[in-house]
Every structure is written in C-alpha cells, then in structure tokens.
Design a protein around this motif. Structure first.
Motif, PDB file in Angstrom:
ATOM      1  N   ASN A 128       8.361 -32.438  -8.130  1.00  0.00           N
ATOM      2  CA  ASN A 128       9.119 -32.283  -9.373  1.00  0.00           C
ATOM      3  C   ASN A 128       9.948 -33.555  -9.610  1.00  0.00           C
ATOM      4  O   ASN A 128      11.114 -33.644  -9.221  1.00  0.00           O
ATOM      5  CB  ASN A 128      10.027 -31.045  -9.269  1.00  0.00           C
TER       6      ASN A 128
ATOM      7  N   ALA B 222      13.545 -33.510 -11.333  1.00  0.00           N
ATOM      8  CA  ALA B 222      14.556 -32.894 -10.457  1.00  0.00           C
ATOM      9  C   ALA B 222      14.908 -33.816  -9.296  1.00  0.00           C
ATOM     10  O   ALA B 222      16.065 -33.917  -8.889  1.00  0.00           O
ATOM     11  CB  ALA B 222      14.053 -31.552  -9.930  1.00  0.00           C
TER      12      ALA B 222
ATOM     13  N   GLU C 271      17.550 -28.971  -1.373  1.00  0.00           N
ATOM     14  CA  GLU C 271      16.956 -28.914  -2.713  1.00  0.00           C
ATOM     15  C   GLU C 271      16.109 -30.164  -2.983  1.00  0.00           C
ATOM     16  O   GLU C 271      15.015 -30.090  -3.538  1.00  0.00           O
ATOM     17  CB  GLU C 271      18.103 -28.810  -3.745  1.00  0.00           C
TER      18      GLU C 271
ATOM     19  N   LYS D 224      12.154 -30.156  -3.857  1.00  0.00           N
ATOM     20  CA  LYS D 224      11.643 -30.700  -5.128  1.00  0.00           C
ATOM     21  C   LYS D 224      10.688 -31.871  -4.892  1.00  0.00           C
ATOM     22  O   LYS D 224       9.760 -32.082  -5.661  1.00  0.00           O
ATOM     23  CB  LYS D 224      12.800 -31.146  -6.046  1.00  0.00           C
TER      24      LYS D 224
ATOM     25  N   THR E 257       7.322 -30.372  -3.858  1.00  0.00           N
ATOM     26  CA  THR E 257       6.540 -29.817  -4.972  1.00  0.00           C
ATOM     27  C   THR E 257       6.257 -30.861  -6.052  1.00  0.00           C
ATOM     28  O   THR E 257       5.609 -30.571  -7.048  1.00  0.00           O
ATOM     29  CB  THR E 257       7.278 -28.615  -5.614  1.00  0.00           C
TER      30      THR E 257
END
Length: 221
Positions: A18, A21, A9, A13, A16
């Motif tokens: 993020n 996150a 995860e 994240k 991308t």
C-alpha cells in the motif's frame, strides 16, 4: 499512535504494497521523531524480507513482490537523503544490471532496494546491459561489487562473456562479481567464475557484506 503501533502498521502496509499508506506512515514516523534507520531496520526491511519468504513458500507471487518493492522504494526516496545526513556510512558501492539480451528487472529491482536499505550505494544500469557498459560504469564509479542479473537461461552465458570482458579490460581483480536470477544456481556461478551468488534479495545482502568484509581483511593483511 505509539512508536510500536506505527512501526507495526508500516510493516503491514509495506507487506501489502500500500504505497500511499507507506509514504504517509514514513512521514508520520519522522514527524514523531523516529530516526530513518529505525523506520528502515524495524519495519521496511523486515517487511520486504517477509515478502521474500512468502514468495519462496509460494504464498506470494511476482506481482505481490513488485508492489511491495515499489511501496518500499517510495519510502526510500524520503529516507535516502536523511540517511545521508545522519552520516549513515555507505557499506560499499554496487553497480547492477540485467545482462544483454534480457529485459527482466523485477528481481534486480528488489535486490537494489534491499542493498540500498542495507546501506549500499547502488548504481543501476537497467536492462539489456552490454559488457562495454558494465566496464564503463566500473571505470567511472569504482564499485566494490558488480552484479549481473539474468532471468532467462538463454542469457546466462552473458555472465561468462561479461567476466571475460572484465579480464580483458584489466578490471577483474578490482571488483567482486555477483550473479543472480531465477534460473541461476551456485554451481553455475562457480562454473562462470563469479565470486558470489545468492538465491534471493535478502541473501544477496548478506553475501555481499561477507564478500566485502573478506576482501577488505585481505587488503589490510
């Protein structure tokens, strides 16, 4: 969340970009007892390397690289002091800057993040860095490597000007000079008398480690 799920995860994240996150997962991982090196080497750095690979293939562009880099930088703020506590040894010190006349710093910032992640101490002088400022920083920090970055073909001649300034100050033999930036090539690096060149951030880390290893082997010979 299992260790593998969390690392997967965190990788996704970061990829991308993020940032919230990434921060959350970094703290979660630490809370679950994962070491800072695990989070760095098994999720964050592989994600940034994939960002670089996608950029080279033309699947990612500068904005994607930038937001992924910023997301990772946020995680590094948390991990940096913890890595220092674990005694994660600093590989070496790097003084980095974009040369005088050039205000581009995306590539430089990505390289800095990769260097830090790999265990280097980075002193970032920012953009528009004059030769005198590089010389001052070398005298103060005594780095293993000085990195000159240029994004414009018009500012690339500053590499040679900086190297000449180092020679004049009697510092040239004390540091490894690395150069890079969008228009820079290995041929150009050779012409100006740099010790190393890398086409992207992950290659820069590999090259830097190799140059330091070679220099230390010679010193101990």
């Amino acid at each position: 969340m299992t260790k593998d799920e969390l690392l997967g995860e965190l990788y996704d994240k970061t990829l991308t970009g993020n940032a919230p996150a990434v921060l959350d997962l970094t703290n979660q991982g630490l809370g679950q007892g994962l070491g800072p090196e695990t989070l760095l080497y098994e999720a964050l750095i592989p994600a940034l390397e994939e960002v670089g690979a996608r950029f080279e293939r033309g699947d990612f562009f500068v904005p994607e690289m930038l937001i992924a880099g910023k997301a990772m930088a946020g995680a590094l703020e948390i991990l940096r002091p913890l890595l220092a506590e674990t005694g994660a040894e600093t590989i070496g010190t790097v003084v980095m800057g974009t040369v005088k006349g050039d205000v581009h710093d995306i590539g430089k910032n990505l390289v800095n993040i990769m260097f830090e992640g790999a265990g280097f101490q980075v002193i970032d002088l920012g953009v528009q860095v004059a030769p005198e400022k590089f010389i001052e920083a070398i005298k103060t920090h005594k780095p293993d490597i000085v990195g000159f970055s240029a994004f414009l073909t018009t500012t690339m001649p500053m590499f040679k000007a900086n190297i000449n300034a180092l020679q004049k100050a009697g510092l040239r033999d004390q540091v490894i000079v690395m150069v890079g930036g969008a228009p820079v090539t290995q041929e150009y690096a050779d012409v100006v008398g740099a010790d190393g060149y890398a086409a992207d951030a992950s290659a820069a880390v590999v090259k830097a480690k190799e140059l330091i290893r070679r220099r230390r082997a010679l010193a101990n010979a």
